[in-house]
Design an enzyme around this catalytic site. Structure first.
Site, PDB file in Angstrom:
ATOM      1  N   THR A 152      12.835  47.691  24.090  1.00  0.00           N
ATOM      2  CA  THR A 152      13.279  46.931  25.359  1.00  0.00           C
ATOM      3  C   THR A 152      12.127  46.082  26.176  1.00  0.00           C
ATOM      4  O   THR A 152      10.812  46.673  25.806  1.00  0.00           O
ATOM      5  CB  THR A 152      13.780  47.873  26.416  1.00  0.00           C
ATOM      6  OG1 THR A 152      13.195  48.886  26.935  1.00  0.00           O
ATOM      7  CG2 THR A 152      15.163  48.320  25.952  1.00  0.00           C
ATOM      8  N   THR A 207      10.422  45.403  29.216  1.00  0.00           N
ATOM      9  CA  THR A 207       9.462  46.223  29.744  1.00  0.00           C
ATOM     10  C   THR A 207       8.763  47.147  29.176  1.00  0.00           C
ATOM     11  O   THR A 207       7.698  47.239  29.340  1.00  0.00           O
ATOM     12  CB  THR A 207      10.158  46.471  31.043  1.00  0.00           C
ATOM     13  OG1 THR A 207      10.801  45.180  31.715  1.00  0.00           O
ATOM     14  CG2 THR A 207       9.175  46.980  32.078  1.00  0.00           C
ATOM     15  N   CYS A 208       9.443  48.143  28.549  1.00  0.00           N
ATOM     16  CA  CYS A 208       8.718  49.285  27.824  1.00  0.00           C
ATOM     17  C   CYS A 208       7.945  48.767  26.791  1.00  0.00           C
ATOM     18  O   CYS A 208       6.854  49.468  26.763  1.00  0.00           O
ATOM     19  CB  CYS A 208      10.107  49.793  27.302  1.00  0.00           C
ATOM     20  SG  CYS A 208      11.412  50.575  28.433  1.00  0.00           S
ATOM     21  N   SER A 209       8.399  47.794  25.962  1.00  0.00           N
ATOM     22  CA  SER A 209       7.355  47.456  24.929  1.00  0.00           C
ATOM     23  C   SER A 209       6.128  46.401  25.345  1.00  0.00           C
ATOM     24  O   SER A 209       5.172  46.423  24.608  1.00  0.00           O
ATOM     25  CB  SER A 209       8.109  46.832  23.917  1.00  0.00           C
ATOM     26  OG  SER A 209       9.060  47.683  23.136  1.00  0.00           O
TER      27      SER A 209
END
Length: 166
Positions: free
Chosen positions: A46, A48-50
């Protein structure tokens, strides 16, 4: 009920993603006798996560290790195949431990689950970071704003680990 500072992590079984496949691990054993930074994310790959959250921990991995952190682990309600692919994609296989909580049992036991069904994602993990010392939560940072990784980011946990060392 959400886990709090001073609480012991619940003991359940999750999967550790690795290039050799999945390994069942008991959380009680994994966290025993070690200082670990645990990051929770809503989903592998995703934005923001990545692009923000996990890369901050990859970049600060050495700084965390010099402050006495034994491991940095990423938890997501994804299967171990996805977590292993994400580790490869991020180039973090040799630094971070990717933990797959496929059915969300550990995440629910932490009280850090969130219903993202409106976005088509189902039940996921809230974005957080925590410092765990021998299975006990010493610091807990839960992100309140979607799409951000400030409260739960690497800079925040670095400050807390440094403070703990003083």
């Amino acid at each position: 009920m959400t886990i709090s500072i001073g609480d012991r992590l619940p003991d359940t079984t999750i999967k550790k993603a690795s290039p050799k496949g999945a390994e069942d691990i008991a959380t009680g054993d994994f966290f025993a006798g070690r200082r670990i930074v645990l990051i929770g994310v809503p989903g592998a790959f995703t934005p923001t996560c990545s692009n923000d959250h996990v890369p901050g921990f990859i970049e600060n991995y050495d700084a965390l290790r010099t402050r006495g952190i034994d491991a940095v682990a990423v938890l997501s309600v994804n299967d171990h195949h996805v977590m292993a692919a994400w580790a490869r994609f991020l180039g973090a296989e040799d630094r971070l431990v990717f933990l797959a909580d496929g059915n969300g049992s550990f995440t629910r036991a932490l009280g850090l689950d969130i219903d993202l069904s409106k976005a088509g994602l189902g039940t996921r993990c809230r974005r957080f970071s925590m410092l765990v010392d021998n299975g006990i939560v010493r610091e807990l940072n839960i992100e309140e704003k979607p799409g951000q990784a400030v409260t739960s980011g690497a800079a925040r946990i670095l400050e807390q680990v440094e403070f703990q060392e003083s």
